[in-house]
Structures are given as C-alpha cells and as structure tokens.
Scaffold this motif. Sequence first.
Motif, PDB file in Angstrom:
ATOM      1  N   PRO A 181       0.828  -1.208   0.000  1.00  0.00           N
ATOM      2  CA  PRO A 181       0.000   0.000   0.000  1.00  0.00           C
ATOM      3  C   PRO A 181       0.864   1.260   0.000  1.00  0.00           C
ATOM      4  CG  PRO A 181      -0.021  -1.032   2.170  1.00  0.00           C
ATOM      5  CD  PRO A 181       0.746  -1.953   1.264  1.00  0.00           C
ATOM      6  N   THR A 182       0.407   2.244  -0.727  1.00  0.00           N
ATOM      7  CA  THR A 182       1.176   3.486  -0.860  1.00  0.00           C
ATOM      8  C   THR A 182       0.800   4.445   0.264  1.00  0.00           C
ATOM      9  OG1 THR A 182       1.169   3.209  -3.249  1.00  0.00           O
ATOM     10  CG2 THR A 182       1.681   5.402  -2.418  1.00  0.00           C
ATOM     11  N   PRO A 183       1.775   4.907   1.043  1.00  0.00           N
ATOM     12  CA  PRO A 183       1.462   5.890   2.079  1.00  0.00           C
ATOM     13  C   PRO A 183       0.849   7.146   1.434  1.00  0.00           C
ATOM     14  CG  PRO A 183       3.760   5.172   2.230  1.00  0.00           C
ATOM     15  CD  PRO A 183       3.200   4.569   0.985  1.00  0.00           C
TER      16      PRO A 183
ATOM     17  N   SER B  14     -10.299  -0.497  -9.237  1.00  0.00           N
ATOM     18  CA  SER B  14     -10.397  -1.923  -9.561  1.00  0.00           C
ATOM     19  C   SER B  14      -9.068  -2.594  -9.252  1.00  0.00           C
ATOM     20  CB  SER B  14     -10.774  -2.117 -11.044  1.00  0.00           C
ATOM     21  OG  SER B  14      -9.791  -1.540 -11.888  1.00  0.00           O
ATOM     22  N   ASP B  15      -9.115  -3.902  -9.165  1.00  0.00           N
ATOM     23  CA  ASP B  15      -7.895  -4.666  -8.850  1.00  0.00           C
ATOM     24  C   ASP B  15      -8.109  -6.098  -9.338  1.00  0.00           C
ATOM     25  OD1 ASP B  15      -5.434  -4.117  -6.580  1.00  0.00           O
ATOM     26  OD2 ASP B  15      -5.813  -6.206  -7.132  1.00  0.00           O
ATOM     27  N   ILE B  16      -7.030  -6.756  -9.653  1.00  0.00           N
ATOM     28  CA  ILE B  16      -7.144  -8.155 -10.095  1.00  0.00           C
ATOM     29  C   ILE B  16      -7.558  -9.054  -8.937  1.00  0.00           C
ATOM     30  CG2 ILE B  16      -4.750  -8.841  -9.670  1.00  0.00           C
ATOM     31  CD1 ILE B  16      -4.838 -10.211 -12.465  1.00  0.00           C
TER      32      ILE B  16
ATOM     33  N   PRO C 159      -6.380   1.438 -11.337  1.00  0.00           N
ATOM     34  CA  PRO C 159      -6.648   0.084 -11.830  1.00  0.00           C
ATOM     35  C   PRO C 159      -5.939  -1.037 -11.068  1.00  0.00           C
ATOM     36  CG  PRO C 159      -4.966   1.116 -13.176  1.00  0.00           C
ATOM     37  CD  PRO C 159      -5.323   2.113 -12.103  1.00  0.00           C
ATOM     38  N   ALA C 160      -5.173  -0.682 -10.047  1.00  0.00           N
ATOM     39  CA  ALA C 160      -4.518  -1.689  -9.188  1.00  0.00           C
ATOM     40  C   ALA C 160      -4.646  -1.166  -7.764  1.00  0.00           C
ATOM     41  CB  ALA C 160      -3.055  -1.858  -9.596  1.00  0.00           C
ATOM     42  N   CYS C 161      -5.888  -1.023  -7.336  1.00  0.00           N
ATOM     43  CA  CYS C 161      -6.213  -0.161  -6.186  1.00  0.00           C
ATOM     44  C   CYS C 161      -5.845  -0.744  -4.836  1.00  0.00           C
ATOM     45  CB  CYS C 161      -7.688   0.201  -6.208  1.00  0.00           C
ATOM     46  SG  CYS C 161      -8.790  -1.220  -5.916  1.00  0.00           S
TER      47      CYS C 161
HETATM   48  C1  LIG Z   1       1.943  -2.247  -5.156  1.00  0.00           C
HETATM   49  S1  LIG Z   1       0.228  -2.703  -4.859  1.00  0.00           S
HETATM   50  C2  LIG Z   1      -0.475  -1.098  -4.915  1.00  0.00           C
HETATM   51  C3  LIG Z   1      -1.852  -0.991  -4.377  1.00  0.00           C
HETATM   52  C4  LIG Z   1      -2.443   0.419  -4.457  1.00  0.00           C
HETATM   53  N1  LIG Z   1      -2.340   0.949  -5.814  1.00  0.00           N
HETATM   54  C5  LIG Z   1      -1.686   1.342  -3.535  1.00  0.00           C
HETATM   55  O1  LIG Z   1      -0.874   2.120  -4.041  1.00  0.00           O
HETATM   56  O2  LIG Z   1      -1.912   1.301  -2.308  1.00  0.00           O
HETATM   57  C6  LIG Z   1      -0.147  -3.439  -6.455  1.00  0.00           C
HETATM   58  C7  LIG Z   1      -1.583  -3.893  -6.642  1.00  0.00           C
HETATM   59  O3  LIG Z   1      -1.702  -4.362  -7.985  1.00  0.00           O
HETATM   60  C8  LIG Z   1      -2.642  -5.411  -8.014  1.00  0.00           C
HETATM   61  N2  LIG Z   1      -2.417  -6.127  -9.280  1.00  0.00           N
HETATM   62  C9  LIG Z   1      -1.439  -7.016  -9.582  1.00  0.00           C
HETATM   63  N3  LIG Z   1      -1.541  -7.390 -10.861  1.00  0.00           N
HETATM   64  C10 LIG Z   1      -2.615  -6.713 -11.390  1.00  0.00           C
HETATM   65  C11 LIG Z   1      -3.231  -6.684 -12.669  1.00  0.00           C
HETATM   66  N4  LIG Z   1      -2.751  -7.396 -13.698  1.00  0.00           N
HETATM   67  N5  LIG Z   1      -4.321  -5.901 -12.841  1.00  0.00           N
HETATM   68  C12 LIG Z   1      -4.820  -5.185 -11.814  1.00  0.00           C
HETATM   69  N6  LIG Z   1      -4.277  -5.174 -10.586  1.00  0.00           N
HETATM   70  C13 LIG Z   1      -3.183  -5.930 -10.375  1.00  0.00           C
HETATM   71  C14 LIG Z   1      -2.357  -6.182  -6.741  1.00  0.00           C
HETATM   72  O4  LIG Z   1      -3.472  -6.969  -6.358  1.00  0.00           O
HETATM   73  C15 LIG Z   1      -2.059  -5.044  -5.766  1.00  0.00           C
HETATM   74  O5  LIG Z   1      -3.234  -4.654  -5.088  1.00  0.00           O
END
Ligand SMILES: C[S@@+](CC[C@H](N)C(=O)[O-])C[C@H]1O[C@@H](n2cnc3c(N)ncnc32)[C@H](O)[C@@H]1O
Length: 191
Positions: free
Chosen positions: A26-28, A71-73, A50-52
């Motif tokens: 998670p990003t601070p 959204s997130d995978i 998109p990777a929330c």
């Molecule tokens: C480094 S974390 C960042 C989470 C959030 N963006 C934050 O900054 O707090 C990366 C995120 O990417 C998601 N992820 C990984 N592969 C993905 C994909 N192909 N499409 C969408 N999300 C993805 C993971 O589930 C994870 O939640």
Amino acid sequence: MTDSLFGSRISGGNTAYERVGSDFYPTPPEATEALMDYLALPSGTTIWEPACGEGHMSEVFIGRGYPTVSSDINDTGYGQPGIDFLDCDIRESDWIITNPPFALAESFIARCNEIGKPFALLLKSQFWHARRRFDLFETHKPSAILPLTWRPDFLFKQRGGGSPLMDCIWCVWDGSGETIYQPLRRPGKGR
Ligand SMILES: C[S@@+](CC[C@H](N)C(=O)[O-])C[C@H]1O[C@@H](n2cnc3c(N)ncnc32)[C@H](O)[C@@H]1O
C-alpha cells in the motif's frame, strides 16, 4: 526479518524471501498527495485506479473530490475485484493513476499507452537505470519525472510507520512536450 531484508524485499532486491502476493504494497498517502499537488487537476477530472489494493491512493483522490473508479485483479475488499488491468474493458476516465506491481510496471506502461489517456505511475527511482528500458523511454517518453525527496514506507501498515525504505519517482505521461524533471517536496513537511 531484519530491516535491511524488509527494504531489499520491497525494492526488488535479491533475497531468499518472496515478495508478497501480487506485489501488494500500500502506498502511504503523502506520496499520492505530492503527485496531486503537482498535477493540480481541474475539479471534475475522473480517475481510474486500476490496481487499487485497499484503496490507499483512491482515498486520496476521493478526498480531493475527484470521481474515482477503483479496480484490482484481486479481491482486496476495496473497489471492483477480478479486473486484470492488462486484459479488461476500459473504464471511462480522464486519467489513470496507480502504483503498479513492480514486476508488471512495463506492461502497465504499455497498457496505459494503448488506452491513450494521461497517466501517472509510481515507480522505483532506478526504473530507468536499465539498458532494456532504453527503448521504452525513447518510444514512450514521460512528460514528467518527479522524484520523491523522501522514502515512503510501504510497510507502514504492518509496522506502524518508521524506517524509510525505498526511493521512488512518479512518472507522468500526459502528452506534453519535453520531459520535466522536478523533485517533489513531502507534503506537510514545510520548506
Ligand atoms: C503495489 S500494490 C499497490 C496498491 C495500491 N495501488 C496502492 O498504491 O496502495 C499493487 C496492486 O496491484 C494489483 N495487481 C497485480 N496485478 C494486477 C493486474 N494485472 N491488474 C490489476 N491489478 C493488479 C495487486 O493486487 C495489488 O493490489
């Protein structure tokens, strides 16, 4: 695990330890706040995260009044689960902003370019220090590279804050001219 192993682990170093599943770090909030201070997007700008993950970036956008699609995978309990950003229907938005899983950063850049909206990604500072990314830089030159002048603690949730762990840059692609290089101050830390 020692602090140095934690640091190496999240920055992609070679350790005996696996990175956490799907690179969920998670990003601070202050890292996102700094980007948003810089971008100063007009009110009403819509953002797709998109990777929330658990919404740590989305909540900053929402807190600033920007309509946000998350959204997130994975099913993280936040946003729309089961959406692979690299292979999904495109959500309507003016901007795409995220901290992608490091292992997929290049694919996220390619996908954002394909979508054709302005976008910003939080990346490791050394991201461009790689011969194999030279062509990527030339063909998809960022419009801004914005080093954070502090090290966000991506383990702030587990450890309650503390050790600075990773040098980061925001990279922005918004179609404007030559690449700007502009270090960002940490919000709220004075001048
Ligand atoms: C480094 S974390 C960042 C989470 C959030 N963006 C934050 O900054 O707090 C990366 C995120 O990417 C998601 N992820 C990984 N592969 C993905 C994909 N192909 N499409 C969408 N999300 C993805 C993971 O589930 C994870 O939640």
